[in-house]
Design a protein around this motif. Structure first.
Motif, PDB file in Angstrom:
ATOM      1  N   ILE A 104      15.339   8.009  -9.050  1.00 36.29           N
ATOM      2  CA  ILE A 104      15.402   7.485  -7.688  1.00 36.29           C
ATOM      3  C   ILE A 104      16.655   6.637  -7.491  1.00 36.29           C
ATOM      4  N   VAL A 105      17.130   6.008  -8.559  1.00 38.58           N
ATOM      5  CA  VAL A 105      18.338   5.196  -8.450  1.00 38.58           C
ATOM      6  C   VAL A 105      19.536   6.073  -8.098  1.00 38.58           C
ATOM      7  N   GLU A 106      19.682   7.211  -8.813  1.00 37.17           N
ATOM      8  CA  GLU A 106      20.768   8.137  -8.473  1.00 37.17           C
ATOM      9  C   GLU A 106      20.592   8.699  -7.076  1.00 37.17           C
ATOM     10  N   GLY A 107      19.345   8.958  -6.697  1.00 37.69           N
ATOM     11  CA  GLY A 107      19.095   9.476  -5.355  1.00 37.69           C
ATOM     12  C   GLY A 107      19.512   8.503  -4.271  1.00 37.69           C
ATOM     13  N   ILE A 108      19.191   7.224  -4.477  1.00 37.40           N
ATOM     14  CA  ILE A 108      19.601   6.205  -3.509  1.00 37.40           C
ATOM     15  C   ILE A 108      21.112   6.032  -3.533  1.00 37.40           C
ATOM     16  N   ALA A 109      21.714   6.129  -4.709  1.00 36.26           N
ATOM     17  CA  ALA A 109      23.171   6.015  -4.807  1.00 36.26           C
ATOM     18  C   ALA A 109      23.860   7.083  -3.948  1.00 36.26           C
ATOM     19  N   GLU A 110      23.298   8.294  -3.934  1.00 32.68           N
ATOM     20  CA  GLU A 110      23.883   9.376  -3.153  1.00 32.68           C
ATOM     21  C   GLU A 110      23.744   9.133  -1.648  1.00 32.68           C
ATOM     22  N   ALA A 111      22.702   8.385  -1.255  1.00 35.17           N
ATOM     23  CA  ALA A 111      22.438   8.151   0.178  1.00 35.17           C
ATOM     24  C   ALA A 111      22.759   6.728   0.601  1.00 35.17           C
ATOM     25  N   SER A 112      23.397   5.938  -0.267  1.00 36.73           N
ATOM     26  CA  SER A 112      23.633   4.526   0.027  1.00 36.73           C
ATOM     27  C   SER A 112      24.248   4.307   1.402  1.00 36.73           C
ATOM     28  N   GLY A 113      23.746   3.275   2.091  1.00 35.32           N
ATOM     29  CA  GLY A 113      24.277   2.936   3.400  1.00 35.32           C
ATOM     30  C   GLY A 113      23.205   2.355   4.302  1.00 35.32           C
ATOM     31  N   SER A 114      23.519   2.277   5.582  1.00 34.48           N
ATOM     32  CA  SER A 114      22.609   1.710   6.579  1.00 34.48           C
ATOM     33  C   SER A 114      21.927   2.813   7.375  1.00 34.48           C
ATOM     34  N   TYR A 115      20.660   2.581   7.708  1.00 36.32           N
ATOM     35  CA  TYR A 115      19.880   3.534   8.485  1.00 36.32           C
ATOM     36  C   TYR A 115      19.013   2.766   9.477  1.00 36.32           C
ATOM     37  N   HIS A 116      18.821   3.348  10.662  1.00 37.29           N
ATOM     38  CA  HIS A 116      17.957   2.746  11.665  1.00 37.29           C
ATOM     39  C   HIS A 116      16.573   3.370  11.574  1.00 37.29           C
ATOM     40  N   VAL A 117      15.583   2.541  11.282  1.00 38.06           N
ATOM     41  CA  VAL A 117      14.211   2.998  11.110  1.00 38.06           C
ATOM     42  C   VAL A 117      13.415   2.577  12.339  1.00 38.06           C
TER      43      VAL A 117
ATOM     44  N   ASN B 182       0.818  -1.214   0.000  1.00 39.24           N
ATOM     45  CA  ASN B 182       0.000   0.000   0.000  1.00 39.24           C
ATOM     46  C   ASN B 182       0.850   1.263   0.000  1.00 39.24           C
ATOM     47  N   THR B 183       1.876   1.293   0.855  1.00 39.15           N
ATOM     48  CA  THR B 183       2.631   2.538   1.009  1.00 39.15           C
ATOM     49  C   THR B 183       3.500   2.863  -0.205  1.00 39.15           C
ATOM     50  N   LEU B 184       3.943   1.832  -0.934  1.00 37.07           N
ATOM     51  CA  LEU B 184       4.789   2.073  -2.103  1.00 37.07           C
ATOM     52  C   LEU B 184       3.991   2.316  -3.382  1.00 37.07           C
ATOM     53  N   ALA B 185       2.702   2.021  -3.344  1.00 35.57           N
ATOM     54  CA  ALA B 185       1.879   2.138  -4.554  1.00 35.57           C
ATOM     55  C   ALA B 185       1.932   3.516  -5.204  1.00 35.57           C
ATOM     56  N   PRO B 186       1.940   4.621  -4.432  1.00 35.29           N
ATOM     57  CA  PRO B 186       1.999   5.936  -5.090  1.00 35.29           C
ATOM     58  C   PRO B 186       3.304   6.199  -5.832  1.00 35.29           C
ATOM     59  N   LEU B 187       4.355   5.418  -5.550  1.00 30.56           N
ATOM     60  CA  LEU B 187       5.650   5.655  -6.185  1.00 30.56           C
ATOM     61  C   LEU B 187       5.772   5.019  -7.560  1.00 30.56           C
ATOM     62  N   GLY B 188       4.942   4.021  -7.845  1.00 28.27           N
ATOM     63  CA  GLY B 188       5.074   3.373  -9.142  1.00 28.27           C
ATOM     64  C   GLY B 188       4.313   2.067  -9.224  1.00 28.27           C
TER      65      GLY B 188
ATOM     66  N   ALA C 230       8.417   4.453   2.583  1.00 29.02           N
ATOM     67  CA  ALA C 230       7.856   5.174   1.444  1.00 29.02           C
ATOM     68  C   ALA C 230       8.225   6.655   1.497  1.00 29.02           C
ATOM     69  N   GLU C 231       8.215   7.233   2.695  1.00 27.56           N
ATOM     70  CA  GLU C 231       8.563   8.646   2.837  1.00 27.56           C
ATOM     71  C   GLU C 231      10.036   8.877   2.510  1.00 27.56           C
ATOM     72  N   ILE C 232      10.902   7.972   2.960  1.00 31.12           N
ATOM     73  CA  ILE C 232      12.329   8.078   2.629  1.00 31.12           C
ATOM     74  C   ILE C 232      12.524   8.032   1.116  1.00 31.12           C
ATOM     75  N   LEU C 233      11.868   7.085   0.455  1.00 31.78           N
ATOM     76  CA  LEU C 233      12.032   6.947  -0.989  1.00 31.78           C
ATOM     77  C   LEU C 233      11.466   8.148  -1.734  1.00 31.78           C
ATOM     78  N   ALA C 234      10.347   8.675  -1.256  1.00 27.92           N
ATOM     79  CA  ALA C 234       9.772   9.854  -1.896  1.00 27.92           C
ATOM     80  C   ALA C 234      10.713  11.044  -1.778  1.00 27.92           C
ATOM     81  N   ARG C 235      11.341  11.201  -0.620  1.00 26.65           N
ATOM     82  CA  ARG C 235      12.245  12.334  -0.420  1.00 26.65           C
ATOM     83  C   ARG C 235      13.548  12.147  -1.192  1.00 26.65           C
ATOM     84  N   VAL C 236      14.032  10.910  -1.242  1.00 29.29           N
ATOM     85  CA  VAL C 236      15.224  10.625  -2.044  1.00 29.29           C
ATOM     86  C   VAL C 236      14.957  10.954  -3.507  1.00 29.29           C
ATOM     87  N   SER C 237      13.784  10.548  -3.986  1.00 27.41           N
ATOM     88  CA  SER C 237      13.432  10.781  -5.377  1.00 27.41           C
ATOM     89  C   SER C 237      13.305  12.264  -5.682  1.00 27.41           C
ATOM     90  N   SER C 238      12.702  13.021  -4.768  1.00 30.60           N
ATOM     91  CA  SER C 238      12.487  14.445  -5.008  1.00 30.60           C
ATOM     92  C   SER C 238      13.786  15.238  -4.986  1.00 30.60           C
TER      93      SER C 238
END
Length: 319
Positions: free
Chosen positions: A217-230, A28-34, A203-211
């Motif tokens: 979004i691939v380049e956006g994730i490449a710039e932020a690649s790594g581990s995060y605590h959610v 559900n949460t990823l549906a708006p992204l694609g 979903a919010e992280i991916l939306a912000r990375v994309s924006s």
């Protein structure tokens, strides 16, 4: 990547593990992204590396989201090879296929990669030292992903619960309906996180990375690649979590005219009094500061998350 019009870009997402706690919410949460191609264990068995490769190549995704895992902490002690194939080897194959497809990978990991030997919230750059097979296999998966030069986000979370599926929350409610007395360990400290809140944060992280990325979004994730605590900000013990579950059930059930729980006494015990095949860290609190600073994303307190999960459970007809 598919362009729908001059202002809207839709990505193709391969969601692996769509029937699990977090995976179910991600649908559900990823549906708006694609557009989402969802798989579960009946469609894709993660012990079959060739099947993983075929699935990714058939889907042609921009983004792979792996919400699948071998999550049974105690049985993993007796099935280390199976747990390693699912948790350790499969994520590495996904990363390889993401690189081949010029895609990105989002993968979930756990607080159990840490030993609990320090008494402050664990940061992403703290040295992992898992105590049990489950944690060791999840750490192996993290390392396998990091070893591949592909854009990725490793999202560690902890004590996942929800209105759906079997978890600590549902187990406490079930036992409290059956027994007058419950014993719960009081020396394991961590952060409960609702599967829906984790999926929404993803979903919010991916939306912000994309924006933030002017390209994709691939380049956006490449710039932020790594581990995060959610995870949320506050923590508790297993006993404290159980106390709040029982108290909240009493308030929510009474308001809806549902029968009360049978349990009358909740007894705190030590881990030594409640021996399990797998050792658990006594302290596995994760710091979410990096997530907040990097993406501006935060989760509600675990009590707020629990209240929402209770409403969902009760409205869903559980009694």
């Amino acid at each position: 990547m598919r362009t729908t019009n001059s202002s809207e870009v839709s990505i193709k997402i391969l969601l692996i593990g769509a029937a699990g706690q977090i995976g179910w919410e991600l649908r559900n949460t990823l549906a708006p992204l694609g557009d989402i191609v969802a798989t579960n264990r009946s469609i894709l068995d993660l012990i079959d590396e060739d099947a993983i490769r075929r699935t990714v190549r058939s889907a042609h995704p921009d983004l792979i989201v792996n919400a699948a895992a071998y999550t049974q902490v105690d049985p993993a002690e007796a099935e280390p090879d199976l747990a390693m194939k699912v948790n350790g080897h499969a994520p590495g194959v996904m990363a390889q296929e993401a690189r081949r497809a010029h895609a990105a990978l989002v993968h979930y990991s756990t607080d159990y990669v840490f030993s609990g030997s320090i008494r402050r919230p664990y940061r992403e750059d703290d040295e992992p030292n898992p105590l049990n097979t489950y944690g060791k296999t999840k750490l192996a998966g993290e390392k396998a992903i990091a070893a591949v030069d592909a854009p990725h986000l490793i999202l560690r979370t902890s004590w996942v619960f929800g209105a759906r599926g079997k978890n600590f929350f549902s187990t406490i409610v079930e036992l409290a309906r059956e027994r007058e007395e419950l014993k719960v360990v009081d020396d394991q400290i961590g952060k409960p996180n609702c599967s829906k809140a984790v999926a929404e944060a993803t979903a919010e992280i991916l939306a912000r990375v994309s924006s933030r990325s002017s390209r994709s979004i691939v380049e956006g994730i490449a710039e932020a690649s790594g581990s995060y605590h959610v995870c949320g900000e506050d923590h508790t013990s297993r006993f404290g979590f159980a106390e709040e579950i029982i108290a909240l059930y009493g308030r929510r059930a009474a308001a809806r005219g549902l029968p009360p729980l049978r349990v009358k006494r909740l007894i705190p015990v030590s881990s030594a009094d409640f021996l399990t095949p797998a050792a658990r860290p006594h302290y596995s609190v994760l710091s979410s500061e990096k997530m907040a600073q990097t993406f501006g994303v935060t989760l509600p307190s675990w009590r707020e998350q629990l209240a929402l999960a209770f409403d969902e459970m009760l409205l869903g007809g559980s009694q």
